[in-house]
Design a protein around this motif. Sequence first.
Motif, PDB file in Angstrom:
ATOM      1  N   GLN A  35       0.823  -1.212   0.000  1.00 59.36           N
ATOM      2  CA  GLN A  35       0.000   0.000   0.000  1.00 59.36           C
ATOM      3  C   GLN A  35       0.857   1.262   0.000  1.00 59.36           C
ATOM      4  N   VAL A 337       3.887  -5.785   4.278  1.00 57.36           N
ATOM      5  CA  VAL A 337       3.376  -4.655   5.052  1.00 57.36           C
ATOM      6  C   VAL A 337       2.118  -4.164   4.358  1.00 57.36           C
ATOM      7  N   THR A 338       0.993  -4.250   5.042  1.00 60.51           N
ATOM      8  CA  THR A 338      -0.281  -3.844   4.433  1.00 60.51           C
ATOM      9  C   THR A 338      -0.728  -2.459   4.886  1.00 60.51           C
ATOM     10  N   ASN A 339      -0.017  -1.843   5.846  1.00 60.74           N
ATOM     11  CA  ASN A 339      -0.330  -0.471   6.220  1.00 60.74           C
ATOM     12  C   ASN A 339      -0.059   0.467   5.054  1.00 60.74           C
ATOM     13  N   LYS A 340      -0.847   1.508   4.932  1.00 66.04           N
ATOM     14  CA  LYS A 340      -0.528   2.514   3.930  1.00 66.04           C
ATOM     15  C   LYS A 340       0.806   3.162   4.298  1.00 66.04           C
ATOM     16  N   PHE A 341       1.621   3.390   3.286  1.00 71.63           N
ATOM     17  CA  PHE A 341       2.989   3.855   3.510  1.00 71.63           C
ATOM     18  C   PHE A 341       3.321   4.913   2.467  1.00 71.63           C
ATOM     19  N   GLU A 360       8.798  -1.296  14.169  1.00 74.46           N
ATOM     20  CA  GLU A 360       7.379  -1.140  13.826  1.00 74.46           C
ATOM     21  C   GLU A 360       6.945   0.323  13.797  1.00 74.46           C
ATOM     22  N   LEU A 363       5.785   2.210  10.715  1.00 74.68           N
ATOM     23  CA  LEU A 363       4.437   2.024  10.187  1.00 74.68           C
ATOM     24  C   LEU A 363       3.402   2.868  10.909  1.00 74.68           C
ATOM     25  N   GLU A 364       3.829   3.619  11.914  1.00 74.40           N
ATOM     26  CA  GLU A 364       2.896   4.406  12.696  1.00 74.40           C
ATOM     27  C   GLU A 364       2.738   5.821  12.164  1.00 74.40           C
ATOM     28  N   GLU A 366       1.402   8.886  10.227  1.00 77.07           N
ATOM     29  CA  GLU A 366       0.063   9.220   9.764  1.00 77.07           C
ATOM     30  C   GLU A 366       0.057  10.005   8.460  1.00 77.07           C
ATOM     31  N   LYS A 405      -7.924   4.993   6.148  1.00 76.67           N
ATOM     32  CA  LYS A 405      -8.293   3.584   6.003  1.00 76.67           C
ATOM     33  C   LYS A 405      -8.700   3.306   4.550  1.00 76.67           C
TER      34      LYS A 405
END
Length: 481
Positions: A35, A337-341, A360, A363-364, A366, A405
Amino acid sequence: MTRNIALFILDTVRKDYFDDYAWRTKRKSGTSFSQCRAASSWSVPSHASIFSGELPHQHNIHSESFDGSFDFHSKLRNQTFLDDLESYDTFGVSSNIYINEDFGFGKLFNQFRDHSIGDHYSAVPFPEASIDLTSNHGNLLEKYLKGTKKALSSRYPLKNLLNGMWLSFGDKLENIPLPRVGDKGAKANADSILQFISDTSEPYFVFANFMDAHNPLQNSVVYDQSLHSVQNSWSSNEYDKWELLIEGCDDDDYIQNYRELYGTSIDYLDQVIHDLSNDILSQSDNETTIIVTADHGHNLGYDMENGYFHHTASLSEGVLHVPLEIINPPPEWPAEVTNKFSQVHIPQLVELIKNGEWDEKVLENESVVAERIGLLGENSEIDYPNSNEIDEEFWNRMIRCGYDKSIKYEWDSLDNSKKYELDIEQACWQSLCSKEPVIPDRILALFDEEINEYKSKWGNQKQDLSFDPDTAQDLKDLGYL
Protein backbone atom coordinates in the motif's frame (compact mmCIF):
# COMPACT_ATOMS: atom_id res chain seq x y z
CA MET A 1 29.40 -5.43 8.41
CA THR A 2 27.42 -2.43 7.22
CA ARG A 3 24.90 -3.25 4.52
CA ASN A 4 25.16 -1.90 1.01
CA ILE A 5 21.97 -0.23 -0.21
CA ALA A 6 20.55 0.19 -3.71
CA LEU A 7 17.48 2.27 -4.61
CA PHE A 8 15.95 1.53 -8.01
CA ILE A 9 13.17 3.83 -9.20
CA LEU A 10 11.13 2.45 -12.08
CA ASP A 11 9.82 5.70 -13.49
CA THR A 12 6.07 5.85 -14.25
CA VAL A 13 5.24 2.30 -13.05
CA ARG A 14 1.86 1.85 -11.35
CA LYS A 15 1.21 -0.88 -8.81
CA ASP A 16 -1.41 -3.00 -10.59
CA TYR A 17 0.62 -3.40 -13.78
CA PHE A 18 3.77 -4.01 -11.74
CA ASP A 19 2.00 -6.84 -9.93
CA ASP A 20 0.92 -8.35 -13.25
CA TYR A 21 4.20 -8.02 -15.15
CA ALA A 22 7.07 -7.76 -12.62
CA TRP A 23 6.68 -11.30 -11.30
CA ARG A 24 10.45 -11.89 -11.05
CA THR A 25 11.01 -8.95 -8.72
CA LYS A 26 7.98 -9.85 -6.64
CA ARG A 27 9.18 -13.44 -6.31
CA LYS A 28 12.63 -12.24 -5.28
CA SER A 29 11.32 -9.66 -2.80
CA GLY A 30 11.74 -10.33 0.91
CA THR A 31 9.42 -7.54 2.08
CA SER A 32 6.52 -6.17 0.07
CA PHE A 33 4.83 -2.85 0.92
CA SER A 34 1.50 -3.42 -0.82
CA GLN A 35 0.00 0.00 0.00
CA CYS A 36 2.78 2.44 -0.90
CA ARG A 37 1.81 5.88 -2.22
CA ALA A 38 3.92 8.41 -4.11
CA ALA A 39 4.20 11.94 -2.73
CA SER A 40 3.45 13.64 -6.05
CA SER A 41 2.55 13.01 -9.67
CA TRP A 42 5.76 13.66 -11.60
CA SER A 43 9.46 12.97 -11.32
CA VAL A 44 10.97 16.20 -10.00
CA PRO A 45 8.91 16.68 -6.80
CA SER A 46 8.62 12.92 -6.21
CA HIS A 47 12.37 12.35 -6.26
CA ALA A 48 12.87 15.32 -3.96
CA SER A 49 10.34 13.83 -1.52
CA ILE A 50 11.95 10.37 -1.63
CA PHE A 51 15.38 11.76 -0.82
CA SER A 52 14.37 14.51 1.64
CA GLY A 53 11.44 12.88 3.43
CA GLU A 54 9.31 15.97 2.86
CA LEU A 55 6.22 16.80 0.83
CA PRO A 56 6.50 19.18 -2.15
CA HIS A 57 5.12 22.15 -0.20
CA GLN A 58 7.86 21.55 2.40
CA HIS A 59 10.90 21.08 0.18
CA ASN A 60 9.48 23.60 -2.37
CA ILE A 61 10.62 21.59 -5.39
CA HIS A 62 7.72 21.39 -7.81
CA SER A 63 6.19 22.74 -11.00
CA GLU A 64 6.39 26.38 -9.95
CA SER A 65 9.98 26.33 -8.71
CA PHE A 66 11.39 24.16 -11.50
CA ASP A 67 12.74 26.36 -14.27
CA GLY A 68 15.70 26.94 -16.55
CA SER A 69 18.04 27.71 -13.63
CA PHE A 70 16.83 24.92 -11.34
CA ASP A 71 19.46 22.97 -9.40
CA PHE A 72 18.63 19.98 -7.19
CA HIS A 73 21.87 20.22 -5.26
CA SER A 74 21.37 23.81 -4.15
CA LYS A 75 17.78 23.05 -3.14
CA LEU A 76 18.49 19.79 -1.28
CA ARG A 77 21.99 20.37 0.08
CA ASN A 78 22.29 18.78 3.54
CA GLN A 79 18.62 17.78 3.46
CA THR A 80 18.69 14.20 2.11
CA PHE A 81 19.29 10.80 3.67
CA LEU A 82 22.55 10.71 1.71
CA ASP A 83 23.96 13.04 4.36
CA ASP A 84 23.52 10.23 6.91
CA LEU A 85 25.56 7.80 4.82
CA GLU A 86 28.97 9.30 5.63
CA SER A 87 30.86 6.01 5.39
CA TYR A 88 29.24 5.07 2.08
CA ASP A 89 30.56 5.58 -1.42
CA THR A 90 27.49 6.93 -3.24
CA PHE A 91 26.75 6.48 -6.92
CA GLY A 92 23.82 7.62 -9.05
CA VAL A 93 22.75 6.85 -12.59
CA SER A 94 19.68 8.08 -14.45
CA SER A 95 18.01 7.99 -17.85
CA ASN A 96 15.49 10.71 -16.87
CA ILE A 97 16.18 14.08 -18.49
CA TYR A 98 15.18 15.96 -15.32
CA ILE A 99 16.95 13.71 -12.81
CA ASN A 100 20.33 14.37 -14.38
CA GLU A 101 23.50 16.42 -14.36
CA ASP A 102 22.04 19.48 -16.10
CA PHE A 103 19.63 20.06 -13.22
CA GLY A 104 22.20 19.36 -10.50
CA PHE A 105 20.99 15.94 -9.39
CA GLY A 106 24.36 14.33 -10.05
CA LYS A 107 26.06 16.59 -7.49
CA LEU A 108 24.21 14.81 -4.68
CA PHE A 109 26.46 11.75 -5.20
CA ASN A 110 30.17 11.01 -5.07
CA GLN A 111 29.89 9.72 -8.63
CA PHE A 112 27.10 9.99 -11.21
CA ARG A 113 26.46 8.72 -14.72
CA ASP A 114 23.97 10.58 -16.88
CA HIS A 115 22.17 8.32 -19.37
CA SER A 116 19.38 10.77 -20.15
CA ILE A 117 19.68 10.29 -23.88
CA GLY A 118 18.14 13.02 -26.06
CA ASP A 119 14.60 13.21 -24.80
CA HIS A 120 11.76 10.94 -23.68
CA TYR A 121 10.65 10.59 -27.28
CA SER A 122 13.75 9.12 -28.91
CA ALA A 123 15.28 5.66 -29.13
CA VAL A 124 18.93 4.87 -29.86
CA PRO A 125 20.52 1.86 -31.57
CA PHE A 126 23.20 1.33 -28.88
CA PRO A 127 21.75 1.88 -25.39
CA GLU A 128 24.93 0.60 -23.74
CA ALA A 129 26.74 3.65 -25.12
CA SER A 130 24.08 6.21 -24.18
CA ILE A 131 25.85 9.50 -24.95
CA ASP A 132 24.44 11.51 -27.84
CA LEU A 133 26.06 14.21 -29.97
CA THR A 134 23.99 17.02 -28.55
CA SER A 135 24.19 18.85 -25.25
CA ASN A 136 21.88 21.33 -23.57
CA HIS A 137 24.15 24.37 -23.78
CA GLY A 138 25.10 26.86 -26.47
CA ASN A 139 24.09 27.24 -30.09
CA LEU A 140 23.61 24.34 -32.49
CA LEU A 141 27.28 24.16 -33.54
CA GLU A 142 28.50 24.35 -29.95
CA LYS A 143 26.13 21.56 -28.95
CA TYR A 144 27.40 19.24 -31.64
CA LEU A 145 31.06 20.05 -31.00
CA LYS A 146 30.67 19.48 -27.28
CA GLY A 147 28.67 16.29 -27.77
CA THR A 148 31.12 14.93 -30.35
CA LYS A 149 34.08 15.58 -28.05
CA LYS A 150 32.25 13.86 -25.21
CA ALA A 151 31.42 10.87 -27.41
CA LEU A 152 34.98 10.44 -28.72
CA SER A 153 36.41 10.41 -25.22
CA SER A 154 33.89 7.85 -23.97
CA ARG A 155 34.09 4.08 -23.65
CA TYR A 156 32.14 3.51 -26.90
CA PRO A 157 33.13 6.39 -29.23
CA LEU A 158 31.75 4.98 -32.49
CA LYS A 159 28.49 3.79 -30.91
CA ASN A 160 28.05 7.13 -29.16
CA LEU A 161 28.54 9.00 -32.42
CA LEU A 162 25.99 6.76 -34.15
CA ASN A 163 23.55 7.35 -31.29
CA GLY A 164 23.99 11.07 -31.72
CA MET A 165 23.44 10.95 -35.46
CA TRP A 166 20.39 8.74 -34.94
CA LEU A 167 18.91 11.25 -32.51
CA SER A 168 19.57 14.05 -34.98
CA PHE A 169 17.23 12.59 -37.56
CA GLY A 170 15.42 9.88 -35.60
CA ASP A 171 12.17 11.84 -35.43
CA LYS A 172 11.95 11.62 -39.22
CA LEU A 173 12.10 7.81 -38.98
CA GLU A 174 9.46 7.45 -36.29
CA ASN A 175 6.77 6.11 -38.65
CA ILE A 176 8.99 3.52 -40.33
CA PRO A 177 7.38 0.13 -39.50
CA LEU A 178 10.35 -1.22 -37.56
CA PRO A 179 10.58 -1.84 -33.81
CA ARG A 180 13.04 0.05 -31.68
CA VAL A 181 16.45 -1.54 -31.67
CA GLY A 182 17.22 -0.92 -28.01
CA ASP A 183 15.82 0.20 -24.70
CA LYS A 184 15.64 3.63 -23.02
CA GLY A 185 18.82 3.31 -21.01
CA ALA A 186 18.07 0.36 -18.70
CA LYS A 187 21.00 -1.78 -19.84
CA ALA A 188 23.34 1.22 -19.78
CA ASN A 189 22.23 1.92 -16.20
CA ALA A 190 22.87 -1.70 -15.21
CA ASP A 191 26.33 -1.78 -16.82
CA SER A 192 27.33 1.46 -15.07
CA ILE A 193 26.18 0.14 -11.70
CA LEU A 194 28.12 -3.11 -12.04
CA GLN A 195 31.22 -1.21 -13.16
CA PHE A 196 30.93 1.08 -10.13
CA ILE A 197 30.56 -1.90 -7.77
CA SER A 198 33.62 -3.59 -9.22
CA ASP A 199 35.70 -0.42 -8.74
CA THR A 200 34.52 0.78 -5.32
CA SER A 201 35.00 -0.31 -1.73
CA GLU A 202 32.09 -1.24 0.49
CA PRO A 203 29.75 -0.08 1.91
CA TYR A 204 28.15 1.66 -1.03
CA PHE A 205 24.83 3.28 -1.90
CA VAL A 206 23.53 3.07 -5.48
CA PHE A 207 20.62 5.01 -6.99
CA ALA A 208 19.15 4.44 -10.45
CA ASN A 209 16.20 5.84 -12.38
CA PHE A 210 14.88 3.59 -15.15
CA MET A 211 12.74 5.31 -17.81
CA ASP A 212 11.71 2.37 -19.97
CA ALA A 213 8.03 2.38 -18.96
CA HIS A 214 7.65 6.09 -19.70
CA ASN A 215 5.89 7.21 -22.85
CA PRO A 216 6.30 7.23 -25.78
CA LEU A 217 5.41 3.57 -26.10
CA GLN A 218 6.56 1.63 -29.14
CA ASN A 219 7.59 -1.94 -29.79
CA SER A 220 11.25 -2.83 -29.26
CA VAL A 221 13.32 -5.84 -30.25
CA VAL A 222 14.26 -6.25 -26.58
CA TYR A 223 10.62 -6.90 -25.58
CA ASP A 224 8.96 -10.28 -25.13
CA GLN A 225 6.87 -10.30 -28.30
CA SER A 226 4.48 -12.90 -26.88
CA LEU A 227 3.12 -10.32 -24.41
CA HIS A 228 1.56 -7.97 -26.96
CA SER A 229 -0.07 -7.81 -30.37
CA VAL A 230 0.99 -4.28 -31.33
CA GLN A 231 2.26 -3.60 -34.85
CA ASN A 232 5.79 -2.25 -35.24
CA SER A 233 4.48 0.88 -36.96
CA TRP A 234 2.40 1.90 -33.93
CA SER A 235 3.50 4.62 -31.50
CA SER A 236 1.69 6.24 -28.60
CA ASN A 237 2.65 9.56 -30.19
CA GLU A 238 -0.27 9.08 -32.61
CA TYR A 239 -2.20 11.28 -30.20
CA ASP A 240 -0.86 14.34 -28.42
CA LYS A 241 -1.03 14.27 -24.65
CA TRP A 242 -3.30 17.30 -24.43
CA GLU A 243 -5.49 15.95 -27.19
CA LEU A 244 -6.03 12.83 -25.05
CA LEU A 245 -6.67 14.81 -21.86
CA ILE A 246 -8.97 17.48 -23.25
CA GLU A 247 -10.86 15.55 -25.91
CA GLY A 248 -10.63 12.05 -24.43
CA CYS A 249 -9.96 8.93 -26.45
CA ASP A 250 -12.56 6.68 -28.06
CA ASP A 251 -10.02 4.77 -30.17
CA ASP A 252 -10.22 1.27 -28.70
CA ASP A 253 -7.25 0.00 -30.69
CA TYR A 254 -5.07 2.85 -29.44
CA ILE A 255 -6.08 2.21 -25.83
CA GLN A 256 -5.39 -1.53 -26.12
CA ASN A 257 -2.02 -0.99 -27.79
CA TYR A 258 -1.04 1.59 -25.20
CA ARG A 259 -1.84 -0.70 -22.27
CA GLU A 260 -0.23 -3.77 -23.85
CA LEU A 261 3.07 -2.02 -24.55
CA TYR A 262 3.05 -0.34 -21.14
CA GLY A 263 2.79 -3.76 -19.50
CA THR A 264 5.40 -5.26 -21.84
CA SER A 265 7.85 -2.47 -21.00
CA ILE A 266 7.44 -3.28 -17.30
CA ASP A 267 8.13 -6.96 -18.05
CA TYR A 268 11.37 -5.87 -19.75
CA LEU A 269 12.34 -3.69 -16.80
CA ASP A 270 11.61 -6.62 -14.50
CA GLN A 271 14.08 -8.78 -16.44
CA VAL A 272 16.76 -6.09 -16.19
CA ILE A 273 16.20 -5.58 -12.44
CA HIS A 274 16.15 -9.34 -11.80
CA ASP A 275 19.48 -9.91 -13.58
CA LEU A 276 21.04 -6.77 -12.11
CA SER A 277 20.03 -7.65 -8.55
CA ASN A 278 21.46 -11.17 -8.97
CA ASP A 279 24.76 -9.71 -10.15
CA ILE A 280 24.86 -7.17 -7.32
CA LEU A 281 24.17 -9.75 -4.63
CA SER A 282 26.76 -12.16 -6.01
CA GLN A 283 29.50 -9.54 -6.47
CA SER A 284 29.18 -7.79 -3.09
CA ASP A 285 31.05 -8.98 -0.01
CA ASN A 286 28.70 -7.20 2.39
CA GLU A 287 25.01 -8.00 2.63
CA THR A 288 23.17 -5.80 0.13
CA THR A 289 19.56 -4.66 0.28
CA ILE A 290 17.81 -3.43 -2.86
CA ILE A 291 14.77 -1.13 -2.75
CA VAL A 292 12.58 -1.25 -5.87
CA THR A 293 9.85 1.38 -6.24
CA ALA A 294 8.46 3.98 -8.67
CA ASP A 295 8.39 7.77 -8.40
CA HIS A 296 4.75 7.79 -9.59
CA GLY A 297 2.36 5.77 -11.70
CA HIS A 298 0.45 6.56 -14.88
CA ASN A 299 -3.14 6.98 -16.01
CA LEU A 300 -4.17 4.54 -18.73
CA GLY A 301 -7.57 5.85 -19.76
CA TYR A 302 -9.70 3.87 -17.31
CA ASP A 303 -13.09 5.23 -16.25
CA MET A 304 -11.96 5.46 -12.61
CA GLU A 305 -9.21 7.84 -13.87
CA ASN A 306 -11.70 10.08 -15.72
CA GLY A 307 -10.46 8.54 -18.93
CA TYR A 308 -7.14 10.39 -18.53
CA PHE A 309 -3.82 9.30 -19.96
CA HIS A 310 -0.40 10.30 -18.58
CA HIS A 311 0.24 11.47 -15.03
CA THR A 312 0.23 15.25 -14.80
CA ALA A 313 -3.49 15.95 -14.63
CA SER A 314 -4.63 14.11 -11.51
CA LEU A 315 -3.83 12.32 -8.26
CA SER A 316 -5.66 9.14 -9.20
CA GLU A 317 -4.72 5.82 -7.63
CA GLY A 318 -3.20 4.87 -10.98
CA VAL A 319 -0.77 7.75 -10.45
CA LEU A 320 -0.18 7.44 -6.70
CA HIS A 321 -0.35 3.71 -5.90
CA VAL A 322 3.16 2.44 -6.64
CA PRO A 323 5.21 -0.68 -5.91
CA LEU A 324 7.69 -0.91 -3.06
CA GLU A 325 9.64 -4.17 -2.83
CA ILE A 326 12.69 -4.87 -0.67
CA ILE A 327 15.09 -7.49 -2.01
CA ASN A 328 17.24 -9.14 0.66
CA PRO A 329 16.01 -7.06 3.63
CA PRO A 330 17.70 -7.31 7.03
CA PRO A 331 16.63 -10.17 9.31
CA GLU A 332 13.28 -9.86 11.09
CA TRP A 333 11.72 -7.65 8.43
CA PRO A 334 8.12 -8.75 7.74
CA ALA A 335 7.25 -10.51 4.50
CA GLU A 336 4.41 -8.07 3.79
CA VAL A 337 3.38 -4.65 5.05
CA THR A 338 -0.28 -3.84 4.43
CA ASN A 339 -0.33 -0.47 6.22
CA LYS A 340 -0.53 2.51 3.93
CA PHE A 341 2.99 3.86 3.51
CA SER A 342 4.16 7.15 2.00
CA GLN A 343 7.38 7.49 0.07
CA VAL A 344 8.32 10.43 2.28
CA HIS A 345 9.26 7.74 4.82
CA ILE A 346 11.77 6.00 2.56
CA PRO A 347 14.63 7.80 4.40
CA GLN A 348 13.51 5.96 7.54
CA LEU A 349 13.65 2.65 5.68
CA VAL A 350 17.17 3.48 4.48
CA GLU A 351 18.23 4.17 8.08
CA LEU A 352 16.78 0.85 9.26
CA ILE A 353 18.52 -1.01 6.44
CA LYS A 354 21.81 0.70 7.24
CA ASN A 355 21.49 -0.41 10.87
CA GLY A 356 20.29 -3.89 9.90
CA GLU A 357 17.15 -3.66 12.01
CA TRP A 358 13.36 -3.39 11.88
CA ASP A 359 11.17 -1.00 13.86
CA GLU A 360 7.38 -1.14 13.83
CA LYS A 361 7.31 2.61 14.49
CA VAL A 362 8.01 3.19 10.80
CA LEU A 363 4.44 2.02 10.19
CA GLU A 364 2.90 4.41 12.70
CA ASN A 365 3.35 7.49 10.52
CA GLU A 366 0.06 9.22 9.76
CA SER A 367 1.23 11.44 6.94
CA VAL A 368 0.04 9.35 3.98
CA VAL A 369 -0.84 12.32 1.82
CA ALA A 370 0.18 13.61 -1.59
CA GLU A 371 0.02 16.80 -3.62
CA ARG A 372 0.45 18.19 -7.09
CA ILE A 373 1.24 21.89 -7.28
CA GLY A 374 0.24 22.47 -10.91
CA LEU A 375 1.79 22.61 -14.36
CA LEU A 376 5.04 24.43 -15.05
CA GLY A 377 4.43 27.94 -13.83
CA GLU A 378 1.49 30.30 -13.63
CA ASN A 379 2.51 31.98 -16.87
CA SER A 380 3.01 28.86 -18.96
CA GLU A 381 0.53 28.09 -21.73
CA ILE A 382 -0.86 24.73 -22.78
CA ASP A 383 0.47 23.90 -26.23
CA TYR A 384 -2.81 22.91 -27.85
CA PRO A 385 -4.90 24.23 -30.78
CA ASN A 386 -7.65 26.64 -29.75
CA SER A 387 -5.91 27.11 -26.41
CA ASN A 388 -8.09 30.17 -25.76
CA GLU A 389 -10.97 27.75 -25.24
CA ILE A 390 -9.11 25.71 -22.63
CA ASP A 391 -9.69 26.21 -18.92
CA GLU A 392 -6.01 26.60 -18.06
CA GLU A 393 -6.86 27.45 -14.45
CA PHE A 394 -8.39 23.99 -14.09
CA TRP A 395 -5.42 22.13 -15.55
CA ASN A 396 -2.99 24.23 -13.52
CA ARG A 397 -4.84 23.82 -10.23
CA MET A 398 -3.14 22.51 -7.13
CA ILE A 399 -4.47 19.14 -5.87
CA ARG A 400 -4.04 17.42 -2.54
CA CYS A 401 -5.26 14.11 -1.16
CA GLY A 402 -5.15 12.19 2.10
CA TYR A 403 -5.99 8.64 3.14
CA ASP A 404 -8.17 7.42 5.98
CA LYS A 405 -8.29 3.58 6.00
CA SER A 406 -10.39 2.62 2.94
CA ILE A 407 -11.30 6.23 2.10
CA LYS A 408 -9.37 8.77 0.06
CA TYR A 409 -10.16 12.49 0.23
CA GLU A 410 -9.12 14.81 -2.57
CA TRP A 411 -9.41 18.60 -2.85
CA ASP A 412 -7.97 21.36 -5.00
CA SER A 413 -7.24 25.08 -5.14
CA LEU A 414 -10.52 25.72 -6.98
CA ASP A 415 -12.46 24.60 -3.89
CA ASN A 416 -13.52 21.28 -5.37
CA SER A 417 -13.44 18.18 -3.19
CA LYS A 418 -14.14 14.47 -3.65
CA LYS A 419 -14.37 11.34 -1.58
CA TYR A 420 -13.30 7.96 -2.98
CA GLU A 421 -13.70 4.41 -1.75
CA LEU A 422 -10.62 2.16 -2.02
CA ASP A 423 -10.23 -1.61 -2.01
CA ILE A 424 -7.13 -3.15 -0.43
CA GLU A 425 -7.50 -6.13 -2.77
CA GLN A 426 -7.50 -3.99 -5.94
CA ALA A 427 -4.38 -2.00 -6.62
CA CYS A 428 -4.87 1.41 -8.27
CA TRP A 429 -8.65 1.17 -7.89
CA GLN A 430 -10.90 3.97 -6.64
CA SER A 431 -14.63 4.63 -6.79
CA LEU A 432 -16.18 8.07 -6.36
CA CYS A 433 -18.42 8.15 -3.28
CA SER A 434 -19.41 11.80 -3.18
CA LYS A 435 -18.56 15.26 -4.40
CA GLU A 436 -17.96 18.24 -2.13
CA PRO A 437 -17.38 16.25 1.10
CA VAL A 438 -15.95 18.01 4.13
CA ILE A 439 -12.26 17.17 4.40
CA PRO A 440 -11.47 15.95 7.95
CA ASP A 441 -9.40 18.38 10.01
CA ARG A 442 -6.94 15.61 10.95
CA ILE A 443 -6.04 15.23 7.25
CA LEU A 444 -5.85 18.97 6.56
CA ALA A 445 -3.53 19.27 9.57
CA LEU A 446 -0.96 17.01 7.87
CA PHE A 447 -0.06 19.94 5.58
CA ASP A 448 1.88 22.93 6.90
CA GLU A 449 0.08 25.47 4.71
CA GLU A 450 -3.47 25.77 3.45
CA ILE A 451 -3.78 24.89 -0.23
CA ASN A 452 -4.91 28.27 -1.59
CA GLU A 453 -2.36 30.17 0.45
CA TYR A 454 0.45 28.02 -0.88
CA LYS A 455 -0.77 28.13 -4.46
CA SER A 456 -1.17 31.93 -4.36
CA LYS A 457 2.28 32.41 -2.85
CA TRP A 458 3.99 30.51 -5.62
CA GLY A 459 1.80 32.00 -8.29
CA ASN A 460 3.45 35.34 -7.55
CA GLN A 461 7.00 33.97 -7.91
CA LYS A 462 9.02 34.75 -11.01
CA GLN A 463 10.19 31.80 -13.06
CA ASP A 464 12.84 31.65 -15.73
CA LEU A 465 11.04 29.56 -18.34
CA SER A 466 13.68 30.24 -21.00
CA PHE A 467 14.81 26.62 -21.20
CA ASP A 468 17.23 25.36 -23.79
CA PRO A 469 15.10 24.78 -26.95
CA ASP A 470 15.51 20.99 -26.78
CA THR A 471 14.50 20.88 -23.12
CA ALA A 472 11.63 23.28 -23.71
CA GLN A 473 10.29 21.11 -26.52
CA ASP A 474 10.46 18.04 -24.31
CA LEU A 475 8.62 19.85 -21.52
CA LYS A 476 5.94 20.81 -24.01
CA ASP A 477 5.66 17.23 -25.21
CA LEU A 478 5.19 16.09 -21.63
CA GLY A 479 2.59 18.76 -20.91
CA TYR A 480 4.59 20.92 -18.48
CA LEU A 481 4.80 23.95 -20.79
